[in-house]
Design a protein around this motif. Structure first.
Motif, PDB file in Angstrom:
ATOM      1  N   GLY A  45      38.048  48.218  42.620  1.00 40.38           N
ATOM      2  CA  GLY A  45      37.019  48.075  41.608  1.00 40.38           C
ATOM      3  C   GLY A  45      37.428  48.559  40.228  1.00 40.38           C
ATOM      4  O   GLY A  45      36.659  48.445  39.278  1.00 40.38           O
ATOM      5  N   ASP A  46      38.639  49.110  40.109  1.00 42.11           N
ATOM      6  CA  ASP A  46      39.118  49.622  38.819  1.00 42.11           C
ATOM      7  C   ASP A  46      39.679  48.473  37.985  1.00 42.11           C
ATOM      8  O   ASP A  46      40.849  48.113  38.104  1.00 42.11           O
ATOM      9  CB  ASP A  46      40.172  50.696  39.043  1.00 42.11           C
ATOM     10  N   VAL A  47      38.845  47.895  37.139  1.00 42.21           N
ATOM     11  CA  VAL A  47      39.233  46.745  36.319  1.00 42.21           C
ATOM     12  C   VAL A  47      40.336  47.131  35.333  1.00 42.21           C
ATOM     13  O   VAL A  47      41.266  46.364  35.096  1.00 42.21           O
ATOM     14  CB  VAL A  47      38.012  46.155  35.580  1.00 42.21           C
ATOM     15  N   ALA A  48      40.263  48.333  34.770  1.00 43.17           N
ATOM     16  CA  ALA A  48      41.252  48.767  33.775  1.00 43.17           C
ATOM     17  C   ALA A  48      42.661  48.762  34.361  1.00 43.17           C
ATOM     18  O   ALA A  48      43.606  48.289  33.719  1.00 43.17           O
ATOM     19  CB  ALA A  48      40.889  50.137  33.233  1.00 43.17           C
ATOM     20  N   SER A  49      42.836  49.277  35.576  1.00 41.21           N
ATOM     21  CA  SER A  49      44.175  49.297  36.166  1.00 41.21           C
ATOM     22  C   SER A  49      44.648  47.884  36.507  1.00 41.21           C
ATOM     23  O   SER A  49      45.836  47.581  36.403  1.00 41.21           O
ATOM     24  CB  SER A  49      44.225  50.200  37.406  1.00 41.21           C
TER      25      SER A  49
ATOM     26  N   ALA B   7      39.240  42.408  41.532  1.00 41.25           N
ATOM     27  CA  ALA B   7      39.445  43.803  41.135  1.00 41.25           C
ATOM     28  C   ALA B   7      38.989  44.737  42.243  1.00 41.25           C
ATOM     29  O   ALA B   7      39.654  45.746  42.533  1.00 41.25           O
ATOM     30  CB  ALA B   7      38.696  44.110  39.838  1.00 41.25           C
ATOM     31  N   ASP B   8      37.891  44.405  42.886  1.00 40.35           N
ATOM     32  CA  ASP B   8      37.384  45.228  43.978  1.00 40.35           C
ATOM     33  C   ASP B   8      38.362  45.232  45.154  1.00 40.35           C
ATOM     34  O   ASP B   8      38.661  46.279  45.722  1.00 40.35           O
ATOM     35  CB  ASP B   8      36.011  44.722  44.418  1.00 40.35           C
TER      36      ASP B   8
ATOM     37  N   ALA C  41      42.185  46.532  43.407  1.00 34.17           N
ATOM     38  CA  ALA C  41      42.285  47.814  42.707  1.00 34.17           C
ATOM     39  C   ALA C  41      41.095  48.722  42.974  1.00 34.17           C
ATOM     40  O   ALA C  41      40.793  49.598  42.159  1.00 34.17           O
ATOM     41  CB  ALA C  41      42.431  47.561  41.203  1.00 34.17           C
TER      42      ALA C  41
ATOM     43  N   TYR D  73      35.855  40.143  39.216  1.00 32.66           N
ATOM     44  CA  TYR D  73      35.336  41.413  39.726  1.00 32.66           C
ATOM     45  C   TYR D  73      35.589  41.541  41.228  1.00 32.66           C
ATOM     46  O   TYR D  73      35.921  42.623  41.716  1.00 32.66           O
ATOM     47  CB  TYR D  73      33.842  41.580  39.409  1.00 32.66           C
TER      48      TYR D  73
END
Length: 113
Positions: free
Chosen positions: A59-63, A53-54, A57, A50
């Motif tokens: 915070g967008d984990v999906a991307s 991802a932050d 991206a 996480y």
């Protein structure tokens, strides 16, 4: 770096930082600190992912996962097998491994036990 020699001060400072981040508990026993894990390994990995991802991206984990899947390319079948195996392992979790102790000598300096 398998087999690399790590200094005692590196170990001590790492344990101290992990204690401050509530990843390890610390208890003084005689002239030593005994450290033990406060969270499971998969929880630590989850927290780290996480954070990544932050940072990467927004915070967008999906991307981030989508980008990772694109990176894997032909290795998706292997990843699928690993994920299925991991899912099975999650249902049989074990608690953290043993504790680490750091002792203080008569001068107040610490050493790993």
């Amino acid at each position: 770096m398998p087999g690399a020699i790590v200094s005692l001060s590196t170990i001590q400072s790492t344990l101290e930082r992990l204690h401050r981040k509530n990843v390890l508990s610390r208890e003084k026993r005689a002239r030593a600190f005994q450290y033990a894990p406060l969270i499971q390994r998969n929880e630590l990995i989850s927290r780290l992912l996480y954070d990544i991802a932050d940072d990467v991206a927004g915070g967008d984990v999906a991307s981030m996962v989508s980008g990772f899947m694109a990176f894997l390319g032909d290795e998706r079948d292997q990843l699928t097998a690993v994920l299925e195996n991991h899912t099975q392992e999650d249902s049989v979790q074990t608690s953290g491994e043993g504790a680490v102790s750091v002792a203080e000598d008569r001068h107040g300096e610490q050493s790993q036990c």
